[in-house]
Scaffold this motif. Structure first.
Motif, short mmCIF file in Angstrom:
data_model
loop_
_atom_site.label_atom_id
_atom_site.label_comp_id
_atom_site.label_asym_id
_atom_site.label_seq_id
_atom_site.Cartn_x
_atom_site.Cartn_y
_atom_site.Cartn_z
N ALA A 11 40.32 -0.93 -21.66
CA ALA A 11 41.05 -0.48 -22.68
C ALA A 11 42.39 0.07 -22.31
O ALA A 11 43.30 0.09 -22.70
CB ALA A 11 40.51 0.53 -23.48
N SER A 12 42.20 0.35 -20.68
CA SER A 12 43.39 0.83 -20.07
C SER A 12 44.33 -0.34 -19.47
O SER A 12 45.42 0.11 -18.83
CB SER A 12 43.03 1.79 -18.96
N VAL A 13 44.05 -1.50 -19.68
CA VAL A 13 44.83 -2.45 -19.35
C VAL A 13 45.37 -3.71 -20.27
O VAL A 13 44.35 -3.92 -20.92
CB VAL A 13 44.08 -3.43 -18.04
N THR A 14 46.46 -3.91 -20.38
CA THR A 14 46.71 -4.64 -21.49
C THR A 14 46.84 -6.28 -20.92
O THR A 14 47.26 -6.28 -19.61
CB THR A 14 48.36 -4.63 -22.22
N SER A 15 46.63 -7.33 -21.75
CA SER A 15 46.63 -8.81 -21.29
C SER A 15 47.99 -9.02 -21.10
O SER A 15 48.09 -9.80 -19.86
CB SER A 15 46.03 -9.60 -22.44
N ASP A 16 48.96 -8.62 -21.85
CA ASP A 16 50.53 -9.10 -21.54
C ASP A 16 50.96 -8.39 -20.12
O ASP A 16 51.48 -9.22 -19.52
CB ASP A 16 51.26 -8.44 -22.66
N PHE A 22 50.29 -11.34 -12.87
CA PHE A 22 49.63 -12.73 -12.16
C PHE A 22 50.72 -13.92 -12.13
O PHE A 22 50.70 -14.50 -11.10
CB PHE A 22 48.59 -13.04 -12.61
N ASN A 23 51.74 -13.78 -12.97
CA ASN A 23 52.91 -14.69 -13.01
C ASN A 23 53.84 -14.29 -12.17
O ASN A 23 54.94 -15.12 -11.99
CB ASN A 23 53.32 -15.10 -14.44
N SER A 24 54.11 -13.10 -11.51
CA SER A 24 55.18 -12.56 -10.73
C SER A 24 54.81 -13.14 -9.37
O SER A 24 53.71 -13.74 -9.03
CB SER A 24 55.03 -11.16 -10.74
N ASP A 25 55.86 -13.06 -8.50
CA ASP A 25 55.73 -13.78 -7.06
C ASP A 25 54.54 -12.88 -6.52
O ASP A 25 53.87 -13.45 -5.70
CB ASP A 25 57.11 -13.51 -6.45
N ILE A 26 54.68 -11.69 -6.54
CA ILE A 26 53.83 -10.63 -5.94
C ILE A 26 52.34 -11.08 -6.28
O ILE A 26 51.49 -11.22 -5.56
CB ILE A 26 54.06 -9.15 -6.18
N GLY A 27 52.20 -11.28 -7.61
CA GLY A 27 50.65 -11.30 -8.04
C GLY A 27 50.13 -12.69 -7.75
O GLY A 27 49.04 -12.94 -7.46
N ARG A 30 49.26 -12.93 -4.07
CA ARG A 30 47.98 -12.03 -3.92
C ARG A 30 46.85 -13.07 -4.39
O ARG A 30 45.78 -13.26 -3.48
CB ARG A 30 47.95 -10.74 -4.58
N VAL A 31 46.96 -13.67 -5.48
CA VAL A 31 45.80 -14.62 -5.93
C VAL A 31 45.75 -15.70 -4.73
O VAL A 31 44.77 -16.03 -4.47
CB VAL A 31 46.07 -15.21 -7.21
N LEU A 32 47.05 -16.32 -4.67
CA LEU A 32 46.86 -17.51 -3.55
C LEU A 32 46.13 -17.05 -2.02
O LEU A 32 45.53 -17.86 -1.70
CB LEU A 32 48.29 -18.06 -3.38
N SER A 33 46.46 -15.61 -1.95
CA SER A 33 45.70 -15.34 -0.55
C SER A 33 44.28 -15.36 -0.69
O SER A 33 43.52 -15.32 0.57
CB SER A 33 46.32 -13.90 -0.09
N ARG A 62 53.21 -1.76 -21.53
CA ARG A 62 53.91 -2.46 -22.76
C ARG A 62 55.07 -2.37 -22.49
O ARG A 62 55.70 -3.61 -22.98
CB ARG A 62 53.32 -1.41 -23.96
N GLU A 63 55.93 -1.35 -22.00
CA GLU A 63 57.26 -1.42 -21.87
C GLU A 63 57.73 -2.65 -20.48
O GLU A 63 58.52 -3.40 -21.07
CB GLU A 63 57.93 -0.06 -21.15
N ILE A 64 57.06 -2.65 -19.81
CA ILE A 64 57.05 -3.62 -18.76
C ILE A 64 57.00 -4.94 -19.04
O ILE A 64 57.79 -5.93 -19.02
CB ILE A 64 56.20 -3.31 -17.41
N ALA A 65 55.81 -5.03 -19.94
CA ALA A 65 55.51 -6.51 -20.47
C ALA A 65 56.73 -7.07 -21.48
O ALA A 65 56.91 -7.97 -21.51
CB ALA A 65 54.13 -6.59 -21.01
N ALA A 66 57.00 -6.08 -22.27
CA ALA A 66 58.19 -6.30 -23.24
C ALA A 66 59.67 -6.81 -22.61
O ALA A 66 59.88 -7.48 -22.91
CB ALA A 66 58.36 -5.01 -24.26
#
Length: 105
Positions: A11-16, A22-27, A30-33, A62-66
């Motif tokens: 509940a402490s993490v939003t899917s957005d 994960f769609n950002s360059d950093i994320g 990290r996934v590709l690594s 929520r603010e960041i995602a919006a």
């Protein structure tokens, strides 16, 4: 399926927020690594569980995602406008080359 990883979020993490991360360059990097394999990379669910993701408070998520969604929407609108203008340019160029459109001297 065998090619699907299902996330069950606390509940402490939003899917957005997670999607934006994960769609950002950093994320993405990290996934590709942690991806394994040769030509076709694969992700193991256990490797994803070990991946540490920065998680700010829920309100901030929520603010960041919006904010990022607003910018993504603006980018998509500008890309659509660019494609529309390219189509207009192609039409004008075709008209000029075929002689249908004449330039004034």
């Amino acid at each position: 399926g065998a090619f699907l990883i299902r996330f069950r979020l606390q509940a402490s993490v939003t899917s957005d927020y997670l999607r934006q991360y994960f769609n950002s360059d950093i994320g993405r990097n990290r996934v590709l690594s942690i991806a394994a394999g040769g030509v076709q990379k694969n992700l193991q669910g256990s490797a994803m569980l070990r991946l540490h993701v920065p998680v700010p408070p829920i309100g901030e998520q929520r603010e960041i995602a919006a904010i990022l969604q607003t910018h993504d929407d603006a980018i998509r609108a500008l890309q659509a406008e660019r494609e529309r203008l390219r189509a207009v340019k192609r039409g004008l160029m075709q008209g000029l080359l075929s002689g249908e459109i004449r330039t004034s001297p």
